[in-house]
Every structure is written in structure tokens, then in C-alpha cells.
Write a protein that holds these residues in place. Structure first.
Motif, short mmCIF file in Angstrom:
data_model
loop_
_atom_site.label_atom_id
_atom_site.label_comp_id
_atom_site.label_asym_id
_atom_site.label_seq_id
_atom_site.Cartn_x
_atom_site.Cartn_y
_atom_site.Cartn_z
N SER A 68 0.58 -1.36 0.03
CA SER A 68 -0.06 0.01 -0.15
C SER A 68 0.65 1.31 -0.03
O SER A 68 0.27 2.37 -0.62
N SER A 71 1.87 2.07 -3.37
CA SER A 71 0.55 3.06 -4.14
C SER A 71 0.46 4.44 -3.64
O SER A 71 0.30 5.35 -4.54
N GLU A 72 0.91 4.71 -2.49
CA GLU A 72 0.70 5.91 -1.92
C GLU A 72 1.72 6.96 -2.71
O GLU A 72 1.34 8.11 -3.00
#
Length: 527
Positions: A68, A71-72
Motif C-alpha cells: 500500500s 501505491s501511496e
């Protein structure tokens, strides 16, 4: 253990502890590319430029254990889009568009209203697309480093003096499970005429088709600039289609004024079919009975969504021992929400099984294209009664004295749901009961109607005081003119003591007659 060994162990332990408590690190940035959904405009045209943005993202350092974070650092945040005219002969009518966050993967579209100059020169022009956004360039130990950037992308716009086309209206009466018409209105927004044009509408889904094909074409010889044309296509929506928007592509192939064959950019068109036409059955009543004619009556309702013309209710059940007299009943036009009652008359043989049975019907009707179509099967549960006698008998004055004769009366009632006619009753008796008049006739009996018939019977002198049976059967005609013989019915005849009434014994009657003869003879002789 010496001091050197202890120091070495402490260093190893520190390294192990540091490895166990290492934090996640990700480093990267967005990478946004811009393109136009339709890059061709016409001179003097007011139109929309749809800018398609796709973020493919750059990842310099990723964390496999915590994706994640990857993705950030690739997500654009607070994204705004601004289109500039650059050197293109166009005017941008829409200001800056705010799109929020744009992650990797799915594209997003920003639409801008533009007008093309009346004196624009045909050609291809570069148009700047300015992107402003924030992003996290690095995430480490829960700390996010944010950056704000401005990026300029360039898209190409072609200004054409050829015919160009714009869909101005789509009107559809397509319906799930049926065939309808889709009318597409298209305007030639270009500066020149289009000749020998082929306008093709192509479906992107197998649930909405053009008969057996996925596309259909309409043709027009000459199509002037600014002229609007409407093209109609027959579209079939399958039974599995949903009441949802289905994508189509419209394409125009044409000859320019120089005779060069050209083709327009595909234009997206969406079509949403109406819900499937539905009907329902309610208030089902049955008078069916084994061995006789009966009826099934039900209320048929057009549940919509449309009015229907020339509706016909069809009996489609295949019952071995139950046959309808008519398999179709015309009910005419039915508005959406309107109901009508239908009655099917059917013959049930003696072999028909009693109980609740399922009967199937369909509604046939004409749709908006004047094609005759049929609804889904309508199921009805109806009761079939067991075989019952044609008549019920109620006897009166059915006693006779020993050695006497007399009349008996029997009331006959029609227990069927139909009129029976030409009814002949026949009485059968055996010793010691005899019949002096063994037939009676009834012209007709409607359902539930009764009539009393009379027979003459006598009891022998050696009869005992008890009940003796006599039998009756009936020959009759049903409403179809078919002749039948009923089951046999038994009626008790009560034989009583001659002195108990019910008429004089035959021997007494003979004696009285002899006395009368002698008396009359003596009177005449001595007169």
C-alpha cells in the motif's frame, strides 16, 4: 569468555535487533500521460475535448511487505487539469478542472468545452495540458515527504475541413426479450458535404444485437454541412439483458468532395432497454371434474411497462386427460396495469386424476414494432374434482303393500355444471317387486335443477314386509350432443302389511269385485 567475545556477541545482537525493527520505506512519483478521446474538430465548430489521463506511476524503491505504501507514492493528490490553446485556432471555454486523487490503473477523463475559429486553417496543432498535483515522494518510518509539482503534457488536435459528425440525440424503444427501434440523430458539423455515406452502429455487447449480427449500417447519398439526419436500427434485447446502459459505437464512412474515401472517429452511444413485458394470473377458479366438462377462470393482468395490442391468452398445457374446447381467447388491447377475466372450457375424461394441477398459459401480443411476441409462461394451480354422479335422487311415496300396486315418486337433480337434455329414466325391478310402468322422460335439467318422475310398481302376495331395491339408470345428452348412460342408482321400496294402508290387497279387490257383480245381478233380476 573474554571481553572481545562479549563485545562481538553484543554487536551481533544489536544487528539482529535492528533487522527485526526495520521500518518500511517506499520512494516514487506519479507518471501521468494525457490523450484525447476524439482529436478531430471542424472549422467553426463548438465541441468538447475529452482529455483522458492515465497514471502509470514510477516506483524507485518499493516495499514488498507493505505494497500500500508503493501505491501511496505513485498517487497524484489534489490533481487539477488546465487546457491551453497554445498555437491552435481554438478557444477554451472551460476553466481548470479539479479531479481529486488519481492512482495507477484506471484512467479518468476531464471534459473541456472549446470553439474552433471560423477562419481556422486545417491542420494538426499542439495543445498544452497543464497538470498540478501533490504527491508523497518518500515514506519511511511512517513519515511522508510531500511534493507539489506542475507538469505539462501535449496533445494533438486536428482541425479538419472535412465532414465531421456529432450525435445529437438517441431515442430507443428497445425492450428486454423483444425487438425495438433505436433512432440515432447525427449532424454533419463539418465544412464540406459527405457523399455516399455509410453510417454504422455497432454493439459492444452480445445482449443487444441487430438480429444475428453485432452491427448494422444505413446509407445516405449526399449529406450537406449543418444537415441533420436520423437513422433507425432494429435492435433485439435478449431475455438475459439487464435494464442497464449498453455501449454502442457509431462510425461514418464517406467520400469527400474530391472522391477520397474517409472515415470518422468512432462516437460512443449508449442504449438502455426497457424492462421485459410481464403479465400475471390471479383469482384462479376451477369447476373441472373428472368425467365431465368444466371451466378454468382467471384474471390476467398486464404488469407493464407498456400497453399491448391485440392480446391473446393461449392454453399451452399438455394434459393427457384434460382437453380445452378452445386453446386461444382474444382479449384485445390491454393497457399497462389493466386486467381482464378469461374462461377456458375443458373436458376431463373419467381417467383424469383428482387434485391440484398446474396449468400453463402464455400471453401473445403485438409489440411497438407490430411484431407478435409471447410472454413468459404463466402458471396457474387449479383443482380437478373427482368423478361425481350426474344426478342425485330423492325418493318419496316409495312404499307398497303386500299384494298391492301403487306409484312411487323420485326427484331427480342434475349435479353437473352443465345442462343435460333428452333424459330418459329406466326402472329395473326383480321379484317380488314388479314394474307396471318402468320409464320416465325429462326434457332438460340445468345445473342444480330438479324434476320429479313417477313409476308404477307392485309387490307380490308372498312379499315380506321389508325394503326391496329397485334400480334406475339414465340416458342423456350433454351440451355437445354426445349421448351417455349414467351409472346405476338404487332406490329402496318399502313393502308393508296390506292392512297398514297403501292400497287394498289384490284378493280383497277381487272379493269386492265379486260381491259387486252378484249384488248387481240380483238387483236386476228382482227389479
Amino acid at each position: 569468555m573474554n571481553n572481545r567475545t562479549i563485545s562481538l556477541l553484543l554487536v551481533v545482537a544489536a544487528l539482529v535487533l535492528a533487522a527485526g525493527t526495520a521500518t518500511a520505506v517506499a520512494r516514487g512519483s506519479p507518471d501521468i500521460k494525457a490523450s484525447l478521446q476524439d482529436d478531430t474538430v471542424a472549422i467553426g465548430e463548438e465541441t468538447t475535448l475529452d482529455v483522458v489521463l492515465v497514471n502509470s506511476g514510477d516506483l524507485d524503491l518499493g516495499d514488498d511487505q507493505n505494497p500500500s505504501l508503493n501505491s501511496e507514492v505513485q498517487t497524484a493528490r489534489g490533481l487539477t487539469v488546465d487546457v491551453r490553446d497554445g498555437s491552435a485556432p481554438i478557444s477554451i471555454k472551460t476553466g481548470t478542472r479539479s479531479l481529486g486523487s488519481l492512482g495507477t490503473g484506471a484512467p479518468t477523463t476531464a471534459s473541456f468545452e472549446v470553439s474552433v475559429d471560423e477562419n481556422a486553417e486545417p491542420g494538426t496543432y499542439d495543445v498544452p495540458v497543464v497538470l498540478d498535483y501533490d504527491y508523497y515522494s518518500r515514506i519511511s518510518s511512517g513519515v511522508r515527504q510531500q511534493k507539489s509539482v506542475t507538469r505539462t503534457r501535449t496533445v494533438s488536435v486536428t482541425v479538419s475541413d472535412d465532414a465531421t459528425f456529432d450525435v445529437t440525440n438517441v431515442d430507443s424503444n428497445a425492450q428486454v426479450g423483444s425487438t425495438g427501434t433505436v433512432a440515432v440523430t447525427v449532424e454533419n458539423t463539418g465544412q464540406t458535404a459527405a457523399n455516399d455515406s455509410d453510417v454504422t452502429l455497432a454493439s459492444q455487447s452480445g445482449d443487444l444485437t441487430f438480429g444475428e449480427g453485432t452491427e448494422s449500417t444505413r446509407s445516405v447519398d449526399s449529406w450537406a454541412p449543418g444537415e441533420t439526419r436520423t437513422f433507425r436500427y432494429d435492435v433485439t434485447a435478449s431475455d438475459d439483458a439487464q435494464v442497464d446502459s449498453y455501449p454502442f459505437q457509431l462510425n461514418v464512412a464517406f467520400d469527400d468532395p474530391d472522391g477520397v474515401r474517409k472515415e470518422s472517429t468512432d462516437t460512443s452511444v449508449s442504449i438502455t432497454p426497457d424492462p421485459e413485458q410481464e403479465f400475471s394470473l390471479s383469482d384462479v377458479e376451477s369447476t373441472l371434474s373428472a368425467g365431465e366438462e368444466g371451466t378454468i377462470t382467471a384474471t390476467v393482468t398486464n404488469d407493464g411497462p407498456r400497453d399491448v395490442d391485440n392480446a391473446v391468452i393461449k392454453w399451452v398445457s399438455d394434459k393427457e386427460h384434460i382437453s380445452p374446447e378452445e386453446t386461444e381467447i382474444a382479449v384485445g388491447d390491454l393497457d399497462s396495469g389493466e386486467s381482464t377475466e378469461v374462461t377456458f372450457t375443458a373436458d376431463a375424461t373419467d381417467s383424469a386424476e383428482a387434485g391440484s394441477k398446474q396449468f400453463d398459459f402464455v400471453t401473445s401480443y403485438r409489440n411497438t414494432e407490430d411484431d407478435r411476441v409471447e410472454s413468459d409462461t404463466l402458471e396457474a394451480q387449479a383443482q380437478v374434482s373427482p368423478d361425481q354422479d350426474e344426478f342425485s335422487l330423492d325418493s318419496a311415496n316409495t312404499s307398497v303393500g303386500i299384494g298391492q300396486s301403487g306409484n312411487i315418486e323420485i326427484t331427480v337433480t342434475n349435479t353437473r355444471n352443465e345442462t343435460l337434455s333428452d333424459i330418459t329414466a329406466k326402472l329395473f325391478a326383480s321379484s317380488p317387486i314388479d314394474t307396471d310402468d318402468d320409464e320416465a322422460y325429462i326434457d332438460a335439467l340445468g345445473p342444480g335443477e330438479s324434476e320429479t318422475i313417477t313409476f308404477s310398481v307392485s309387490a307380490d302376495g308372498d312379499a315380506l314386509q321389508k325394503s326391496y331395491p329397485v334400480s334406475l339408470d339414465f340416458r342423456y345428452d350433454d351440451p355437445d350432443g354426445d349421448s351417455s348412460i349414467s351409472d346405476t342408482y338404487r332406490v329402496p321400496i318399502e313393502v308393508t302389511d296390506a292392512n297398514g294402508g297403501g292400497g287394498l290387497p289384490l284378493t280383497a279387490i277381487g272379493g269386492v269385485a265379486l260381491v259387486l257383480v252378484l249384488a248387481v245381478g240380483g238387483y236386476m233380476r228382482f227389479r
